[in-house]
Scaffold this active site. Structure first.
Site, PDB file in Angstrom:
ATOM      1  N   ARG A  50       0.829  -1.209   0.000  1.00 24.21           N
ATOM      2  CA  ARG A  50       0.000   0.000   0.000  1.00 24.21           C
ATOM      3  C   ARG A  50       0.864   1.260   0.000  1.00 24.21           C
ATOM      4  O   ARG A  50       0.443   2.300  -0.511  1.00 24.21           O
ATOM      5  CB  ARG A  50      -0.944  -0.009   1.196  1.00 24.21           C
ATOM      6  CG  ARG A  50      -2.099  -0.938   0.942  1.00 24.21           C
ATOM      7  CD  ARG A  50      -3.124  -0.817   2.024  1.00 24.21           C
ATOM      8  NE  ARG A  50      -4.403  -1.312   1.556  1.00 24.21           N
ATOM      9  CZ  ARG A  50      -5.338  -1.807   2.346  1.00 24.21           C
ATOM     10  NH1 ARG A  50      -5.147  -1.869   3.638  1.00 24.21           N
ATOM     11  NH2 ARG A  50      -6.481  -2.215   1.850  1.00 24.21           N
ATOM     12  N   GLY A  70      -8.997  -7.549  -0.991  1.00 27.62           N
ATOM     13  CA  GLY A  70      -9.354  -8.358   0.168  1.00 27.62           C
ATOM     14  C   GLY A  70      -8.715  -9.728   0.138  1.00 27.62           C
ATOM     15  O   GLY A  70      -7.559  -9.887  -0.258  1.00 27.62           O
ATOM     16  N   GLY A  80     -12.967  -3.385   0.487  1.00 28.99           N
ATOM     17  CA  GLY A  80     -14.306  -2.847   0.732  1.00 28.99           C
ATOM     18  C   GLY A  80     -14.751  -1.891  -0.362  1.00 28.99           C
ATOM     19  O   GLY A  80     -15.894  -1.945  -0.834  1.00 28.99           O
TER      20      GLY A  80
END
Ligand code: AMP
Length: 405
Positions: free
Chosen positions: A40, A362, A385
């Site tokens: 990330r 996910g 999400g």
């Protein structure tokens, strides 16, 4: 979703401006506080590098995990992330250990063009003096306004929180003169749009994971777009129950059986269920037994993966697909004996010729990485999400809040 009209980082003049950037540095940490996967952080680098090269004063905001008590603040600081970012950027990152006040304001005002500052975990604002107040997570209007007041421009590059209306995305955007999306969000939206809104056909969606309840919105939205929806994972067993079969000790959402019946009815010919199941006596990693799903399952077993016949069936259904969207593992990939379905399906998708292949983040993204398939997909979303909500056809507040061109 039509987010093409949103301003991007390139539409803004960033030179010598204080640019507030919402990034998603919500990385996994081990018990010692070491970063176990910095994906990330690396995903946000194009935006940060562009801003540095274009002489912006870069002020980064991110959350890390959830903050429910003062004690959480000890273990969920962004300090180790500032250090990793420093290594990746090969330049100093000023870390400010607070989320408001004089120390932050002074540090922001001292920043020179081309320099980077990282503000402490935005969710520290969720607990103030030991009290759970959720100023960040409930988008307290004074907080968004305060943060916006620190800068000239706002860039949202945090796709992982785009489905949330928090102070650090929606709150800042609502209170600042100019805003745009960063390169990561731009790429996420372009790829999701290509896969979901403008898919080349045949379009096959493959859904798995634990619960039907988590995926109903996706089934509902995709059913009229896809050629086929293949369903595996724990959610398949509620569909078998909807067909009138007993499912032994398998995961079953009784209250979703009616929904499953409804989708089987309207999705006739499109929804493809597993034809066999790999089972264990209980939730444990043992050598599986197999059962066909055209009959009742034995009462003393729990289905933990799709079986070999289903793997072949799903491979056949995926052959020739030009768009594949995948969300949710086919089985309990945490168990060596029950990762086969996910592995084989993942490999099949990864090897499709000329297809656009999208993983919705996910658990399926984690499974693809664990299985060494990550590089073989067209796009793996960084936001589980957020991409799920995009697949449901829902608007993303973090993107909606950004100005149009
Ligand atoms: P999700 O977060 O909905 O994508 O679900 C991922 C989780 O589903 C993983 O932790 C899997 O272990 C779990 N899962 C997949 N298949 C099954 C199954 N047949 N029974 C129970 N859990 C499952």
């Amino acid at each position: 979703m039509d987010y093409n009209k949103k301003k991007t980082i390139k539409d803004l003049d960033v030179a010598n401006k204080k640019v507030l950037v919402r990034v998603d540095f919500n990385v996994p940490l081990d018990k010692q506080g070491n970063i176990t996967d910095d994906n990330r952080i690396t995903a946000a680098l194009p935006t940060i590098k562009y801003l540095v090269e274009n002489q912006a004063k870069v002020i980064l905001f991110s959350h890390l995990s959830r903050i429910k008590s003062e004690a959480d603040k000890q273990t969920k600081t962004l300090k180790p992330i500032a250090k990793r970012l420093e290594e990746l950027m090969k330049q100093k990152v000023v870390f400010v250990p607070v989320t408001e006040g004089e120390e932050l304001e002074t540090a922001v005002n001292k920043l020179n063009s081309g320099e980077i500052l990282l503000v402490e975990n935005t969710r520290f604002e969720d607990v103030v003096n030991g009290e759970v107040v959720k100023r960040e997570s409930k988008n307290d209007s004074s907080l968004g306004k305060y943060w916006a007041g620190l800068g000239d421009l706002f860039i949202n590059d945090a796709f992982g929180t785009a489905h949330r209306a928090h102070a650090s995305n929606v709150g800042i955007a609502a209170n600042i003169a100019q805003s745009g999306i960063g390169f990561l969000v731009e790429a996420e939206l372009a790829n999701l749009s290509k896969g979901i809104d403008n898919p080349a056909t045949p379009f096959v969606a493959i859904l798995g994971g634990a619960k039907v309840s988590d995926k109903i919105g996706v089934i509902d939205n995709l059913l009229n777009k896809v050629d086929k929806i293949l369903i595996g994972g724990g959610m398949a067993y509620t569909f078998f129950a909807a067909q009138g079969h007993k499912v032994g000790k398998s995961l079953l959402e009784e209250d979703k059986i009616e929904d499953a019946k409804h989708y089987l009815e309207i999705g006739k010919g499109k929804i493809i269920l597993p034809i066999d199941s790999a089972n264990a006596p209980s939730f444990e990693d043992v050598v599986p037994t197999f059962s066909d799903t055209s009959n009742d399952m034995p009462t003393d077993v729990m289905g933990l993966d799709i079986g070999p016949k289903t793997i072949e069936l799903f491979k056949k259904e995926l052959t020739g697909a030009k768009t594949v969207v995948w969300n949710g593992p086919m089985g309990v990939t945490e168990f060596k004996n029950f990762e086969k379905g996910t592995l084989e399906v993942g490999q099949t998708i990864a090897n499709l010729d000329g297809a656009f292949t999208l993983i919705g983040g996910g658990d399926s993204a984690a499974a693809a990485k664990k299985l060494g398939l990550a590089d073989k997909f067209s796009w793996i979303s960084t936001g589980g999400g957020a991409s799920l909500e995009y697949m449901e056809g829902k608007a993303l507040p973090g993107i909606e809040a950004i100005q149009d061109k």
